[in-house]
Write a protein that holds these residues in place. Sequence first.
Motif, PDB file in Angstrom:
ATOM      1  N   LYS A 171       0.838  -1.207   0.000  1.00  0.00           N
ATOM      2  CA  LYS A 171       0.000   0.000   0.000  1.00  0.00           C
ATOM      3  C   LYS A 171       0.869   1.251   0.000  1.00  0.00           C
ATOM      4  O   LYS A 171       0.605   2.234  -0.713  1.00  0.00           O
ATOM      5  CB  LYS A 171      -0.909  -0.039   1.227  1.00  0.00           C
ATOM      6  N   ALA A 172       1.926   1.235   0.828  1.00  0.00           N
ATOM      7  CA  ALA A 172       2.835   2.388   0.871  1.00  0.00           C
ATOM      8  C   ALA A 172       3.528   2.576  -0.473  1.00  0.00           C
ATOM      9  O   ALA A 172       3.697   3.705  -0.972  1.00  0.00           O
ATOM     10  CB  ALA A 172       3.863   2.183   1.983  1.00  0.00           C
ATOM     11  N   GLU A 173       3.938   1.445  -1.090  1.00  0.00           N
ATOM     12  CA  GLU A 173       4.569   1.539  -2.402  1.00  0.00           C
ATOM     13  C   GLU A 173       3.606   2.075  -3.454  1.00  0.00           C
ATOM     14  O   GLU A 173       4.005   2.816  -4.369  1.00  0.00           O
ATOM     15  CB  GLU A 173       5.089   0.161  -2.817  1.00  0.00           C
ATOM     16  N   ALA A 174       2.297   1.720  -3.337  1.00  0.00           N
ATOM     17  CA  ALA A 174       1.308   2.198  -4.303  1.00  0.00           C
ATOM     18  C   ALA A 174       1.155   3.720  -4.228  1.00  0.00           C
ATOM     19  O   ALA A 174       1.042   4.412  -5.247  1.00  0.00           O
ATOM     20  CB  ALA A 174      -0.023   1.512  -4.046  1.00  0.00           C
ATOM     21  N   VAL A 175       1.154   4.239  -3.012  1.00  0.00           N
ATOM     22  CA  VAL A 175       1.038   5.706  -2.853  1.00  0.00           C
ATOM     23  C   VAL A 175       2.241   6.395  -3.483  1.00  0.00           C
ATOM     24  O   VAL A 175       2.115   7.399  -4.223  1.00  0.00           O
ATOM     25  CB  VAL A 175       0.918   6.061  -1.352  1.00  0.00           C
ATOM     26  N   ALA A 176       3.441   5.857  -3.176  1.00  0.00           N
ATOM     27  CA  ALA A 176       4.645   6.450  -3.755  1.00  0.00           C
ATOM     28  C   ALA A 176       4.655   6.313  -5.269  1.00  0.00           C
ATOM     29  O   ALA A 176       5.068   7.226  -6.009  1.00  0.00           O
ATOM     30  CB  ALA A 176       5.877   5.782  -3.145  1.00  0.00           C
ATOM     31  N   ALA A 177       4.179   5.167  -5.765  1.00  0.00           N
ATOM     32  CA  ALA A 177       4.161   4.941  -7.206  1.00  0.00           C
ATOM     33  C   ALA A 177       3.207   5.899  -7.911  1.00  0.00           C
ATOM     34  O   ALA A 177       3.460   6.360  -9.023  1.00  0.00           O
ATOM     35  CB  ALA A 177       3.765   3.491  -7.476  1.00  0.00           C
ATOM     36  N   LYS A 178       2.043   6.196  -7.276  1.00  0.00           N
ATOM     37  CA  LYS A 178       1.081   7.127  -7.877  1.00  0.00           C
ATOM     38  C   LYS A 178       1.694   8.515  -8.040  1.00  0.00           C
ATOM     39  O   LYS A 178       1.539   9.187  -9.061  1.00  0.00           O
ATOM     40  CB  LYS A 178      -0.183   7.199  -7.020  1.00  0.00           C
ATOM     41  N   ALA A 179       2.398   8.966  -6.987  1.00  0.00           N
ATOM     42  CA  ALA A 179       3.041  10.274  -7.079  1.00  0.00           C
ATOM     43  C   ALA A 179       4.073  10.298  -8.203  1.00  0.00           C
ATOM     44  O   ALA A 179       4.168  11.262  -8.975  1.00  0.00           O
ATOM     45  CB  ALA A 179       3.690  10.618  -5.740  1.00  0.00           C
ATOM     46  N   GLU A 180       4.852   9.167  -8.290  1.00  0.00           N
ATOM     47  CA  GLU A 180       5.860   9.086  -9.351  1.00  0.00           C
ATOM     48  C   GLU A 180       5.211   9.063 -10.725  1.00  0.00           C
ATOM     49  O   GLU A 180       5.698   9.673 -11.698  1.00  0.00           O
ATOM     50  CB  GLU A 180       6.716   7.842  -9.136  1.00  0.00           C
ATOM     51  N   THR A 181       4.054   8.401 -10.808  1.00  0.00           N
ATOM     52  CA  THR A 181       3.339   8.319 -12.101  1.00  0.00           C
ATOM     53  C   THR A 181       2.830   9.684 -12.541  1.00  0.00           C
ATOM     54  O   THR A 181       2.914  10.054 -13.725  1.00  0.00           O
ATOM     55  CB  THR A 181       2.162   7.330 -11.967  1.00  0.00           C
ATOM     56  N   ASP A 182       2.269  10.434 -11.590  1.00  0.00           N
ATOM     57  CA  ASP A 182       1.779  11.776 -11.935  1.00  0.00           C
ATOM     58  C   ASP A 182       2.912  12.644 -12.470  1.00  0.00           C
ATOM     59  O   ASP A 182       2.743  13.404 -13.450  1.00  0.00           O
ATOM     60  CB  ASP A 182       1.144  12.421 -10.698  1.00  0.00           C
ATOM     61  N   ARG A 183       4.077  12.534 -11.824  1.00  0.00           N
ATOM     62  CA  ARG A 183       5.218  13.327 -12.285  1.00  0.00           C
ATOM     63  C   ARG A 183       5.641  12.924 -13.696  1.00  0.00           C
ATOM     64  O   ARG A 183       5.901  13.758 -14.567  1.00  0.00           O
ATOM     65  CB  ARG A 183       6.392  13.157 -11.316  1.00  0.00           C
ATOM     66  N   LYS A 184       5.673  11.621 -13.927  1.00  0.00           N
ATOM     67  CA  LYS A 184       6.093  11.148 -15.244  1.00  0.00           C
ATOM     68  C   LYS A 184       5.088  11.532 -16.329  1.00  0.00           C
ATOM     69  O   LYS A 184       5.449  11.829 -17.467  1.00  0.00           O
ATOM     70  CB  LYS A 184       6.271   9.627 -15.214  1.00  0.00           C
ATOM     71  N   LEU A 185       3.773  11.517 -15.969  1.00  0.00           N
ATOM     72  CA  LEU A 185       2.753  11.905 -16.949  1.00  0.00           C
ATOM     73  C   LEU A 185       2.933  13.362 -17.398  1.00  0.00           C
ATOM     74  O   LEU A 185       2.782  13.715 -18.577  1.00  0.00           O
ATOM     75  CB  LEU A 185       1.355  11.702 -16.351  1.00  0.00           C
ATOM     76  N   LYS A 186       3.246  14.226 -16.443  1.00  0.00           N
ATOM     77  CA  LYS A 186       3.468  15.632 -16.778  1.00  0.00           C
ATOM     78  C   LYS A 186       4.661  15.798 -17.695  1.00  0.00           C
ATOM     79  O   LYS A 186       4.623  16.534 -18.698  1.00  0.00           O
ATOM     80  CB  LYS A 186       3.657  16.426 -15.488  1.00  0.00           C
ATOM     81  N   GLU A 187       5.745  15.086 -17.372  1.00  0.00           N
ATOM     82  CA  GLU A 187       6.946  15.167 -18.216  1.00  0.00           C
ATOM     83  C   GLU A 187       6.675  14.585 -19.596  1.00  0.00           C
ATOM     84  O   GLU A 187       7.147  15.114 -20.619  1.00  0.00           O
ATOM     85  CB  GLU A 187       8.094  14.423 -17.543  1.00  0.00           C
TER      86      GLU A 187
END
Length: 351
Positions: A171-187
């Motif tokens: 669950k903790a990894e999923a939260v961190a992964a979502k934040a990383e995904t949002d950043r990558k989507l913007k880039e």
Amino acid sequence: MADKSDVTLPLSISAGIHIGVIIILALGVDFSHKPEPMQQVSAPAVKAVMVDQQKVANQVEKLKQEKRDTERREQERQAELERKAQEATKAREREQAQIKQLEQERKQQEVETQKANEATKLAQVKQQQEKAKAVQAETERKLKEQERKVSEEAAQKAVEKRKVEEAAAAKAEAVAAKAETDRKLKEDAERKKKAEAERKQKEDAANKLKDEAERKQKAEAARKQKADAEAKARAQQEQEMADALAAEQTALSQTMSKQVQSEMGKYQAMIKSTIQRNLVVDESMRGKTCTVSVRLASDGFVISSQTQGGDPNVCRAAKAAILKAGKLPVSPDPAVYNLMKEINLIVEPTF
């Protein structure tokens, strides 16, 4: 003593008879008359007296002869009695020897009987010891089974705890992964916008090159079309020949496959039957199975056996049954053996 009395009585009777005869003869003389004056004895009278004396002498000699005969017969009887006594002694000695031999044999038989009784007692003691060992082994097995169950329960609890911890970590990894995904989507959006501009420039240049290439392709296509038509005709002819050969091979392969499958089914059934015959089952195995992988030599010798999954008790019993069999039925056909030299079997106890 009995032998001497038997001899004395006849001798006494015989002597008495002879003495009586002599007394009777003597009494025959008449002593009641007075003696008459001596007269001259005539010759006939002398002769008569001599005859009487001769009779007496003859009678005495006869008695002596009878006595000698009686003594001789007695000696012969005594010799016969001694011979019979010796034979009786020898017979008693032989009987004593036989009795001694029988006594030795009886003692030997008693010794052998005692040895047999001791051997029986030892066998009974050994049987009791083996029975006690079996009971102890069964007790140890039950204790080990209980220990195994406790270990399995502890392992199960550890697995469940680990799953809970892994879920929290995930669950903790999923939260961190979502934040990383949002950043990558913007880039990615920014890179796509820039790439689209570059793509349009390259597309215009490519369209020019494409038109030139299409003209060249049409010319090449016309040339290839002619060559393809010729190749197609040749390929069709070759394909027809190949199809006919393939159809024949397929039919033959299907026939052989059916035969091999039938042979495999037969030997698999024979192998399962062999395992079932050597399988030691109990009520706890009812309705349970075990998958076993077996490697076989060409003569049926079991090279190895490994359980692939299933009830532990059934798996242990199955491996023990395979080990007890030693050899399993195999087909003499090399093709069937190659397919069955490594097989997986599902062992299910029958009741």
